[in-house]
Design an enzyme around this catalytic site. Sequence first.
Site, PDB file in Angstrom:
ATOM      1  N   GLU B  67       1.603 -48.680 -20.444  1.00 50.85           N
ATOM      2  CA  GLU B  67       1.339 -49.978 -19.821  1.00 50.85           C
ATOM      3  C   GLU B  67       0.890 -50.997 -20.853  1.00 50.85           C
ATOM      4  O   GLU B  67       1.340 -52.135 -20.848  1.00 50.85           O
ATOM      5  CB  GLU B  67       0.286 -49.848 -18.704  1.00 50.85           C
ATOM      6  N   HIS B 136      -3.929 -44.163  -6.992  1.00 48.50           N
ATOM      7  CA  HIS B 136      -2.783 -45.008  -6.652  1.00 48.50           C
ATOM      8  C   HIS B 136      -3.117 -46.104  -5.657  1.00 48.50           C
ATOM      9  O   HIS B 136      -2.252 -46.914  -5.342  1.00 48.50           O
ATOM     10  CB  HIS B 136      -1.661 -44.172  -6.006  1.00 48.50           C
TER      11      HIS B 136
END
Lengths: 380, 334
Positions: B67, B136
């Site tokens: 990321e 998540h």
Amino acid sequence: MTLAAIPLKPTRNPNDVLAPGVVRVLHDDGTVDPAHDPGLTDAELIGLYRALVRVRMLDERLVALQRQGRIGFHIGSLGEEAAILGSAFAMRPSDWIFPCYREFGAALWRGLPLQRYVDNMFGNENDPVRGRQMPDHYTCRAAKFGSVSSPIGTQITQAVGFAWAAKLKKDDLVTLVYFGDGATSSNEFHCGMNFAGVFRTPTVLFCRNNGWAISVPTERQTASATFADKGIAYGVHAVRCDGNDLLAVIATTRDAVARAARGDGPTLIEALTYRVAGHSTSDDPKAYRKEAEVEEWKRRDPIARVRRLLERKSLWSDADQASAEAAIDAEVREAVAAAEQTSPPALATMFDDVYAELPWHLVEQRDELLRGPRAKGHGA
Amino acid sequence: MTQGVAPARKTTYREAVRAALREALQRDPRVLLMGEEVGAYGGSYACSLGLLEEFGPDRVRDTPLSESAFVGMGIGAAMGGLRPIVEIMTVNFSLLALDQLLNNAATLRHMSGGQVGVPLVVRMATGAGKQVAAQHSHSLENFYAHIPGLKVLAPATLEDARGMLWTALEDPDPVILFEHTMLYGLEGELAADAGPVPIDRAAVRRPGKDVTLVAYGGTVGKAMDAARALAEQRVDAEVIDLRTLRPLDDATLLASVAKTHRAVVVDEGWRTGGLAGEICARLAERAFYDLDAPLARVCTAEVPIPYAKHLEDAALPQVEGIVQAALGAVARHG
């Protein structure tokens, strides 16, 4: 076995530059190995030598100003001037540099006016970054020199992305990103190297291996034999050069730029040099390293080596040295005096450039600040 | 909001996001989509299905898995003259790129004295409801809404899913778009020629006079359901969709509270230090004398989002809780 007993490499021995594969051109005695000689003209050599002396004198002057309390901070390049100026010299005008924080020599070489650099040290209203960053943390778009990065390694992926954009736009442009040996442990070094390899971006990843990451020596930074070895894992071409050898740095960087420009992808350069001073003016290295080590490296001074070359070629005399130093000294004094007399940025400017357009909530906060009471001496 | 005049057609939020991405790639050759799984896989939430085939790997780029690296690269590419749309799989994983987003994208224009801008758009999924648990499911929009230099959007409707992206791409500064995972399947009608929408105003989704329900992203639908339930009890709730989380549109909030004199803020983020608290503080500062009842917050329980369905449901703001909070507010007569 205790940790201390494990024979870790690399070392910080000045003789490491004699290892096979390390590019060397200009020897300590001023003689030149013709195999890799980048073939500079006499005028180029003299220009670079003057630039090296200028960077060193400026460095020394800024440390003195910090000690006198006239500026808050300085992070310099004592001993690393050739690695920095040589690599900047090898870049083409269309190329971009993404700096770490020790490369003001490269910024000056690329066109940052000395006065603007000194203005940054004082954070005055002529500071290119308008008094918002600490000293030595500037940007110079005109010199194609990005923002100095304090968080370690973050500029690496940005340089890779910028190069990728150029590749997609078919611009003839290479990016060079500076970082130290400590940054090779950072997340952004590893993923930046990986992305540069996968995307085959026109990027030169220039590692100034100066022996120390503040107080952590190279052998406590990596268990790899060399920093250049890390290129193998990422499929990135890697080379080592003597970072105190101006001509070796130029030759190595030129090769890397040419490779990148012709579409052959990124290069990792490990320049072997040494941080002669502390990490910054906030650091005293006597607490963690031996003076003998520093003295050994000082004998391999990169600037003295260029001077020996010039003298061998009868291009430089003691009189030239004296007049160059006098001119630089006057230039620096003048710049410091001017910077010190320049007003600080107006308070309201603090709110500019958070966004391209000033949003309503910052208009409110600005007006509130200007209306409200504030501490003495905080300007208008 | 911009409403086209062409006949409306049935679509989904996911399709609206895809239409927006497609339009952006068609309109501007500088636009590219990059991130994990955006290409061959078609996006983790299937928002970019078919775009790789249509635009090729230079415009729709699967990146290696880091990321911080693909956000850092996106920043570099934006500085280098492109208009990258970076997709981060979920806000939970965006924390790996927080240094790039906060210390770099958000600050470079200011730090450089205006010399360097970062016209970057980052899209990420957010929120809970799919039983994918703590790593998540969190709603961390308030982290980003805290950061000067960013603009933070939360499209809650098909029109906004379709229209916010282009406006964000035209912005010279970094913009973060939060797409709530439970919204991707949202069905509705969208004008065939629906296009860009402004990104600087909140929207009144349901006018009302008794109490203001403030919501954004995934909680807007819940607030609308609560308003319908309240109507059955003769409480006329006004629903405000914040749309933009930075900068907040105070004017729309203040106008609503001046009318209803009561407010309940619904926020899927955690209560402490969250967006709901920020909104309540603004109302307390600027609408104190308009208020006839204490402000109320309906937030997510301050626990990592659990997996088990009944636990997850219980942790999140739900319609019943919003109704109860609104009834509590209107029960007090000022």
